[in-house]
Design a protein around this motif. Structure first.
Motif, mmCIF file in Angstrom:
data_model
loop_
_atom_site.group_PDB
_atom_site.id
_atom_site.type_symbol
_atom_site.label_atom_id
_atom_site.label_comp_id
_atom_site.label_asym_id
_atom_site.label_seq_id
_atom_site.Cartn_x
_atom_site.Cartn_y
_atom_site.Cartn_z
ATOM 1 N N LEU A 143 5.463 -5.395 75.322
ATOM 2 C CA LEU A 143 4.310 -5.499 76.221
ATOM 3 C C LEU A 143 3.121 -6.038 75.447
ATOM 4 C CD1 LEU A 143 3.125 -3.246 79.013
ATOM 5 C CD2 LEU A 143 1.519 -3.599 77.112
ATOM 6 N N VAL A 144 2.358 -6.914 76.102
ATOM 7 C CA VAL A 144 1.151 -7.474 75.508
ATOM 8 C C VAL A 144 0.031 -7.376 76.532
ATOM 9 C CG1 VAL A 144 1.690 -9.848 76.223
ATOM 10 C CG2 VAL A 144 0.182 -9.462 74.260
ATOM 11 N N ALA A 145 -1.176 -7.048 76.065
ATOM 12 C CA ALA A 145 -2.309 -6.892 76.980
ATOM 13 C C ALA A 145 -3.604 -7.318 76.311
ATOM 14 C CB ALA A 145 -2.420 -5.447 77.459
ATOM 15 N N VAL A 146 -4.519 -7.826 77.129
ATOM 16 C CA VAL A 146 -5.854 -8.227 76.704
ATOM 17 C C VAL A 146 -6.844 -7.667 77.713
ATOM 18 C CG1 VAL A 146 -7.438 -10.187 76.407
ATOM 19 C CG2 VAL A 146 -5.084 -10.351 75.576
ATOM 20 N N THR A 169 -3.664 -5.514 72.474
ATOM 21 C CA THR A 169 -2.582 -4.676 71.976
ATOM 22 C C THR A 169 -2.325 -5.011 70.510
ATOM 23 O OG1 THR A 169 -1.115 -6.285 73.056
ATOM 24 C CG2 THR A 169 -1.382 -4.126 74.115
ATOM 25 N N ASP A 170 -2.289 -3.963 69.676
ATOM 26 C CA ASP A 170 -2.033 -4.126 68.244
ATOM 27 C C ASP A 170 -1.545 -2.791 67.690
ATOM 28 O OD1 ASP A 170 -4.296 -2.508 67.996
ATOM 29 O OD2 ASP A 170 -5.628 -4.176 67.516
ATOM 30 N N HIS A 195 -0.919 -8.762 70.205
ATOM 31 C CA HIS A 195 0.455 -8.639 69.721
ATOM 32 C C HIS A 195 1.322 -7.938 70.756
ATOM 33 C CE1 HIS A 195 -0.652 -9.750 65.573
ATOM 34 N NE2 HIS A 195 -1.753 -9.063 65.809
ATOM 35 N N PHE A 196 2.589 -8.306 70.786
ATOM 36 C CA PHE A 196 3.538 -7.503 71.551
ATOM 37 C C PHE A 196 3.703 -6.178 70.821
ATOM 38 C CE2 PHE A 196 4.688 -11.488 73.538
ATOM 39 C CZ PHE A 196 5.025 -11.102 74.828
ATOM 40 N N THR A 218 4.371 -3.636 66.092
ATOM 41 C CA THR A 218 4.086 -4.968 66.630
ATOM 42 C C THR A 218 5.270 -5.904 66.385
ATOM 43 O OG1 THR A 218 3.002 -5.682 64.579
ATOM 44 C CG2 THR A 218 1.608 -4.691 66.280
ATOM 45 N N PHE A 219 5.425 -6.857 67.289
ATOM 46 C CA PHE A 219 6.512 -7.834 67.215
ATOM 47 C C PHE A 219 5.956 -9.217 67.516
ATOM 48 C CE2 PHE A 219 8.279 -3.757 68.388
ATOM 49 C CZ PHE A 219 9.396 -3.635 67.574
#
Length: 337
Positions: A199-202, A214-215, A312-313, A283-284
């Motif tokens: 999951l990634v978010a801003v 996301t980190d 980051h994912f 993180t990925f």
């Protein structure tokens, strides 16, 4: 999500980030946190209370079902997760092939047309989320919106809300499955394929400034882990529930595999929930997750991969095995950004 890169390469890279993410300091815990909570194990596929939540008939057709399964200790679990998909507001579409919303970029999205949800404040914020596969988005313990697509097609979403800083964001992420209770999906004819998540978010403020991404500073904990070829592949140490050493290989018959479950704290998304015992998120990279063919992400790399605010994912120790993950962070005051 379907995996394409060599599994051994991905597993090695994941392990390097896993060990760096675990906290080295133990804190005294409130009743919110149980560091040594033992899992409840199930074996085999869920056979009861099967409900169809969503069916996609386009490219890569999938049906998102939910069901229940009973553990050896008598506990009954909803798999892959107990969600609010049928009752909560759906997040607005950033990109969603199922609804015919397919903009080429963020400049073609009319943000003003999306109503702002009252999360208990006056300042306007906009959250952008790409989740594999499903998410539920909370602010200060209030559920604001859920992913409109539980599994496929891969989509991304917008949540506009009003709050005051500091505020706490909680996201429940679910990697959906087709073999309920086993964590397997079907892929290229293989009925027992181990998919992966991420999951990634801003989050931006009213001026368009990025105030959160996301980190590794986020907290992330798994509450449903499968498929497990053996139960003893799980490393359980305090609050650590590490499945990164478990087999990621597909199988011709996974009906005897196991799954591990933990109860979700009812107030996990609240501001005062004590998450200090939870591991930090792992993180990925984009390449590791495999999003190069997902326009719900690639059409918005200027948003998710901005040079000075590259999100980051994130997930827990294993993108493959950990299927129900709770993630939290607190967004600080303006002067702290």
């Amino acid at each position: 999500m379907n995996r394409r890169a060599p599994r051994m390469l991905r597993s090695t890279a994941a392990l390097l980030t896993v060990f760096a993410a675990f906290p080295s300091v133990t804190h005294a815990q409130s009743p919110d946190v149980t560091n040594d909570q033992k899992p409840s194990f199930t074996q085999g596929e869920a056979q009861t209370d099967i409900i169809k939540l969503f069916k996609w008939t386009g490219s890569n057709p999938r049906t998102a079902n939910v069901g229940t399964i009973k553990a050896s200790d008598g506990t009954e679990w909803t798999v892959p997760a107990k969600t609010h998909f049928q009752s909560a507001p759906r997040a607005a579409d950033l990109y969603n092939e199922a609804n015919g919303v397919t903009p080429d970029g963020i400049d073609n999205v009319d943000l003003e047309a999306i109503p702002a949800i009252n999360a208990g404040g006056d300042e306007l914020f906009t959250g952008y989320v790409f989740g594999d596969n499903y998410f539920e988005f909370y602010v200060n313990g209030k559920l604001l919106a859920v992913d409109p697509v539980p599994m496929t097609p891969f989509n991304s979403n917008i949540i506009r809300f009003k709050a005051n800083r500091p505020f706490t964001v909680g996201i429940m992420g679910v990697d959906w499955e087709e073999r309920l209770g086993l964590g397997f999906e079907q892929f290229r004819g293989a009925p027992f394929h181990q998919g992966d998540a991420g999951l990634v978010a801003v989050i931006k403020d009213a001026a368009g400034e990025t105030i959160a991404i996301t980190d590794r500073s986020w907290k992330a904990q798994t509450f449903y882990t499968a498929p497990l070829k053996t139960k003893d592949c799980l490393v359980l140490r305090g609050a650590i529930r590490d499945s990164s050493n478990c087999s990621t290989e597909d199988t011709a018959d996974g009906t005897a595999y196991f799954a591990a479950h933990w109860p979700i704290p009812p107030n996990w998304a609240a501001v005062d929930f004590d998450d200090r015992g939870w591991p930090n998120a792992v993180t990925f990279t984009n390449d590791f997750v495999g999003v190069d063919n997902k326009p719900a992400y690639t059409n918005f790399t200027d948003l998710f991969d901005a040079p000075r605010a590259d999100a980051h994912f994130i997930w827990t120790s294993s993108l493959v095995h950990d299927n129900l993950v709770l993630m939290r962070t607190t967004v600080g005051k303006q002067q702290d950004q």
